[in-house]
Design a protein around this motif. Structure first.
Motif, PDB file in Angstrom:
ATOM      1  N   TYR A   1       0.871  -1.013   0.089  1.00 59.65           N
ATOM      2  CA  TYR A   1       0.018  -0.022   0.033  1.00 59.65           C
ATOM      3  C   TYR A   1       0.903   1.156   0.011  1.00 59.65           C
ATOM      4  O   TYR A   1       0.646   2.164  -0.908  1.00 59.65           O
ATOM      5  N   TRP A   2       1.792   1.449   1.036  1.00 61.87           N
ATOM      6  CA  TRP A   2       2.695   2.590   1.023  1.00 61.87           C
ATOM      7  C   TRP A   2       3.625   2.722  -0.147  1.00 61.87           C
ATOM      8  O   TRP A   2       3.930   3.899  -0.470  1.00 61.87           O
ATOM      9  N   PHE A   3       4.155   1.518  -0.805  1.00 56.63           N
ATOM     10  CA  PHE A   3       4.739   1.645  -2.108  1.00 56.63           C
ATOM     11  C   PHE A   3       3.938   2.048  -3.030  1.00 56.63           C
ATOM     12  O   PHE A   3       4.547   3.143  -3.687  1.00 56.63           O
ATOM     13  N   VAL A   4       2.677   1.855  -3.270  1.00 54.59           N
ATOM     14  CA  VAL A   4       1.961   2.222  -4.315  1.00 54.59           C
ATOM     15  C   VAL A   4       1.625   3.752  -4.142  1.00 54.59           C
ATOM     16  O   VAL A   4       1.710   4.570  -5.020  1.00 54.59           O
ATOM     17  N   TRP A   5       1.464   4.076  -2.965  1.00 57.10           N
ATOM     18  CA  TRP A   5       1.174   5.626  -2.588  1.00 57.10           C
ATOM     19  C   TRP A   5       2.309   6.318  -2.756  1.00 57.10           C
ATOM     20  O   TRP A   5       2.411   7.506  -3.219  1.00 57.10           O
ATOM     21  N   ALA A   6       3.649   6.025  -2.626  1.00 55.27           N
ATOM     22  CA  ALA A   6       4.757   6.541  -2.722  1.00 55.27           C
ATOM     23  C   ALA A   6       5.098   6.728  -4.276  1.00 55.27           C
ATOM     24  O   ALA A   6       5.424   8.103  -4.795  1.00 55.27           O
ATOM     25  N   LEU A   7       4.383   5.699  -5.085  1.00 54.72           N
ATOM     26  CA  LEU A   7       4.728   5.977  -6.507  1.00 54.72           C
ATOM     27  C   LEU A   7       3.645   7.116  -6.844  1.00 54.72           C
ATOM     28  O   LEU A   7       4.211   7.798  -7.869  1.00 54.72           O
ATOM     29  N   TYR A   8       2.594   7.110  -6.433  1.00 56.03           N
ATOM     30  CA  TYR A   8       1.601   8.317  -6.800  1.00 56.03           C
ATOM     31  C   TYR A   8       2.167   9.625  -6.600  1.00 56.03           C
ATOM     32  O   TYR A   8       2.169  10.474  -7.206  1.00 56.03           O
TER      33      TYR A   8
END
Length: 121
Positions: free
Chosen positions: A84-91
């Motif tokens: 979740y935090w990885f995808v948020w960071a990509l965003y």
């Protein structure tokens, strides 16, 4: 089968403060009734605990309630929260923010914990 409790839901490093001999958890905007796995997983993810370190941490947290099923549950939360935090960071990076090593760390935790959990099945 995990009972929901009042959780902080954002237990990563910037929300912990040391004040003398006290440790204070701040920034309660995401708090509410939730699976405690979200709090343990965010803490474990941010600390970059190895799977073995996490198993010890989870065992201590669970005490007499420790079981293989609950251990798997909490380790799975680490994989999911990290992803979740990885995808948020990509965003965030796509929006121009610089996420630094957090982006890489969250990817590594999601990858490593997922691999261990899938290998156990």
């Amino acid at each position: 089968g995990v009972e929901h409790r009042f959780c902080h839901c954002d237990t990563y490093k910037p929300n912990w403060m040391l004040a003398g001999d006290k440790t204070i958890l701040i920034d309660w905007e995401y708090s509410g009734e939730a699976d405690p796995g979200c709090d343990l997983a965010a803490y474990i993810m941010d600390a970059m605990y190895s799977v073995d370190e996490s198993k010890k941490f989870i065992k201590e947290y669970l005490g007499n309630d420790d079981s293989d099923a609950l251990e798997f549950h909490y380790l799975a939360y680490v994989a999911l929260v990290s992803f979740y935090w990885f995808v948020w960071a990509l965003y965030r990076e796509a929006c121009g923010a610089v996420m630094g090593e957090s982006l890489h760390n969250w990817y590594v935790m999601a990858r490593d914990y997922s691999a261990v959990l899938l290998a156990d099945k």
